[in-house]
Scaffold this active site. Structure first.
Site, PDB file in Angstrom:
ATOM      1  N   HIS A  63       0.845  -1.195   0.000  1.00  0.00           N
ATOM      2  CA  HIS A  63       0.000   0.000   0.000  1.00  0.00           C
ATOM      3  C   HIS A  63       0.878   1.242   0.000  1.00  0.00           C
ATOM      4  O   HIS A  63       2.109   1.149   0.076  1.00  0.00           O
ATOM      5  CB  HIS A  63      -0.979  -0.004   1.167  1.00  0.00           C
ATOM      6  CG  HIS A  63      -0.360   0.058   2.517  1.00  0.00           C
ATOM      7  ND1 HIS A  63       0.475  -0.919   3.018  1.00  0.00           N
ATOM      8  CD2 HIS A  63      -0.449   0.995   3.510  1.00  0.00           C
ATOM      9  CE1 HIS A  63       0.848  -0.618   4.241  1.00  0.00           C
ATOM     10  NE2 HIS A  63       0.310   0.557   4.555  1.00  0.00           N
ATOM     11  N   HIS A  65       1.214   3.922   2.037  1.00  0.00           N
ATOM     12  CA  HIS A  65       1.678   4.648   3.215  1.00  0.00           C
ATOM     13  C   HIS A  65       3.198   4.790   3.158  1.00  0.00           C
ATOM     14  O   HIS A  65       3.911   3.895   2.692  1.00  0.00           O
ATOM     15  CB  HIS A  65       1.244   3.947   4.494  1.00  0.00           C
ATOM     16  CG  HIS A  65      -0.136   4.326   4.932  1.00  0.00           C
ATOM     17  ND1 HIS A  65      -0.909   3.526   5.747  1.00  0.00           N
ATOM     18  CD2 HIS A  65      -0.885   5.437   4.680  1.00  0.00           C
ATOM     19  CE1 HIS A  65      -2.081   4.122   5.966  1.00  0.00           C
ATOM     20  NE2 HIS A  65      -2.079   5.267   5.331  1.00  0.00           N
ATOM     21  N   ASP A  67       5.673   4.583   5.197  1.00  0.00           N
ATOM     22  CA  ASP A  67       6.598   3.620   5.795  1.00  0.00           C
ATOM     23  C   ASP A  67       6.746   2.359   4.961  1.00  0.00           C
ATOM     24  O   ASP A  67       7.528   1.470   5.317  1.00  0.00           O
ATOM     25  CB  ASP A  67       6.184   3.279   7.227  1.00  0.00           C
ATOM     26  CG  ASP A  67       4.785   2.697   7.343  1.00  0.00           C
ATOM     27  OD1 ASP A  67       3.896   3.154   6.606  1.00  0.00           O
ATOM     28  OD2 ASP A  67       4.572   1.792   8.181  1.00  0.00           O
ATOM     29  N   HIS A 140      -7.529  -2.144   5.623  1.00  0.00           N
ATOM     30  CA  HIS A 140      -6.718  -1.083   6.222  1.00  0.00           C
ATOM     31  C   HIS A 140      -7.452   0.243   6.012  1.00  0.00           C
ATOM     32  O   HIS A 140      -8.584   0.254   5.529  1.00  0.00           O
ATOM     33  CB  HIS A 140      -5.329  -1.085   5.580  1.00  0.00           C
ATOM     34  CG  HIS A 140      -4.294  -0.305   6.308  1.00  0.00           C
ATOM     35  ND1 HIS A 140      -4.209  -0.270   7.677  1.00  0.00           N
ATOM     36  CD2 HIS A 140      -3.285   0.501   5.850  1.00  0.00           C
ATOM     37  CE1 HIS A 140      -3.195   0.495   8.037  1.00  0.00           C
ATOM     38  NE2 HIS A 140      -2.625   0.983   6.943  1.00  0.00           N
ATOM     39  N   ASP A 211      -0.594  -4.143   5.850  1.00  0.00           N
ATOM     40  CA  ASP A 211      -1.277  -3.659   7.042  1.00  0.00           C
ATOM     41  C   ASP A 211      -2.768  -3.984   6.957  1.00  0.00           C
ATOM     42  O   ASP A 211      -3.412  -3.746   5.927  1.00  0.00           O
ATOM     43  CB  ASP A 211      -1.105  -2.145   7.176  1.00  0.00           C
ATOM     44  CG  ASP A 211       0.333  -1.757   7.476  1.00  0.00           C
ATOM     45  OD1 ASP A 211       1.194  -2.657   7.516  1.00  0.00           O
ATOM     46  OD2 ASP A 211       0.590  -0.560   7.669  1.00  0.00           O
ATOM     47  N   HIS A 269       6.102  -5.906  11.497  1.00  0.00           N
ATOM     48  CA  HIS A 269       5.492  -4.568  11.598  1.00  0.00           C
ATOM     49  C   HIS A 269       5.124  -4.254  13.052  1.00  0.00           C
ATOM     50  O   HIS A 269       3.991  -3.927  13.369  1.00  0.00           O
ATOM     51  CB  HIS A 269       4.254  -4.511  10.687  1.00  0.00           C
ATOM     52  CG  HIS A 269       3.805  -3.116  10.335  1.00  0.00           C
ATOM     53  ND1 HIS A 269       2.896  -2.419  11.095  1.00  0.00           N
ATOM     54  CD2 HIS A 269       4.129  -2.311   9.302  1.00  0.00           C
ATOM     55  CE1 HIS A 269       2.663  -1.243  10.541  1.00  0.00           C
ATOM     56  NE2 HIS A 269       3.417  -1.146   9.450  1.00  0.00           N
TER      57      HIS A 269
END
Length: 310
Positions: A63, A65, A67, A140, A211, A269
């Site tokens: 995804h 994001h 990080d 998520h 996530d 994670h």
């Protein structure tokens, strides 16, 4: 197959854990490496290893994001500087191609190799003679995918003692037998492949989840997988908080592996709130539900061999 964890933290880097990045080393199988997510400073983590970026042929992004992607432009650029000229394919959600191309264009970054993008959707996103990769959207706060990598059935091994006993000469006939074809010797003798080759072996199945909060989609992707890599941003005492942020706990990850009838679970994670002295209890909570659970940490290497994880 080896799993080399380059970043196992959540949200932002900490002293103990960098942001998300996992190198799947398929060097023995196909001579390639596949990178899953590429958080900030992934290439710095690679500098501490013997990994060669030019060996990376595919990158799978879960995804968008930061990080999970902020290290990608730097990695792509360094791959050029380090002599990479082989094509590279990047799989990821809608918007990834635009972000990468604009970043490279605005920074005047020139790549010495062809770059291809595949927009990930539900179902099979890649297949060749040895592997199939399936994707499914998880739960998520933004679109996020999990990946299921299935190695196809492996051919049986040639039993050389039996081959020699039958008088099969070295050469093309051995290859035909290994591929499952019967052969005829010069004297007219028919050698059946099933008599000199062991039965085919089941390939491995690896599930890598981005996530997500606890969901059925994760269980389906992990069904009877040999290894499940699942996020564990929170612990069993903060279940509702985890769900509010679209994340999972260590306990929920264990429930996914248990319900999926997986063999091994790797918790990934992890939030920086968990200090080293917290981790034994953190791991024990998950192992109460799924005993074959292990914690990941930066620069950890897990090897899959003979249906066991080391």
């Amino acid at each position: 197959m080896q799993l080399h964890f380059l970043g196992t933290g959540a949200g932002m880097p900490s002293k103990e854990r960098n942001t998300s990045a996992l190198m799947v080393k398929l060097l023995d199988e196909i001579g390639e490496m596949w990178l899953f997510d590429c958080g900030e400073a992934t290439q710095h983590q690679i500098l501490q290893t013997s990994l060669k970026p030019r060996k990376v042929t595919k990158i799978f992004i879960t995804h968008l994001h930061g990080d999970h992607i902020f290290g990608l432009p730097g990695f792509l650029s360094s791959r050029s500087f380090q002599g990479g000229d082989e094509p590279l394919t990047i799989f990821g959600p809608v918007g990834l191609q635009q972000w990468v191309e604009q970043t490279l264009a605005l920074s005047k970054t020139h790549l010495t190799y062809p770059l291809q993008f595949v927009e990930v959707q539900e179902g099979v996103i890649y297949e060749d003679v040895q592997f199939t990769v399936r994707a499914s959207e998880l739960r998520h706060v933004i679109p996020c995918f999990g990946y299921r990598i299935e190695q196809k059935e492996l051919p049986g091994e040639l039993l050389m003692e039996k081959v020699q006993a039958f008088g099969v000469p070295k050469g093309p006939l051995l290859g035909q037998l290994k591929r499952g074809s019967n052969v005829e010797l010069e004297n007219g003798t028919i050698i059946k492949a099933t008599d000199v080759v062991t039965p085919p072996k089941k390939g491995f199945t690896l599930t890598i989840l981005g996530d997500t909060k606890f969901c059925e989609e994760a269980i389906t992707l992990a069904e009877q997988a040999d290894i499940v890599i699942h996020e564990a941003t929170f612990d069993g005492d903060t279940t509702q908080l985890a769900a509010n942020y679209g994340h999972s706990t260590n306990v929920e990850a264990a429930r996914v592996a248990s319900r999926a009838d997986a063999k091994y679970l790797l918790l990934n994670h992890l939030s920086a709130r968990f200090l080293p002295h917290d981790l034994p209890i953190f791991l024990a909570q998950a192992q109460e539900i799924f005993p074959h659970t292990f914690l990941t940490y930066d620069q950890a290497v897990f090897t899959w061999n003979s249906n066991k994880l080391f």
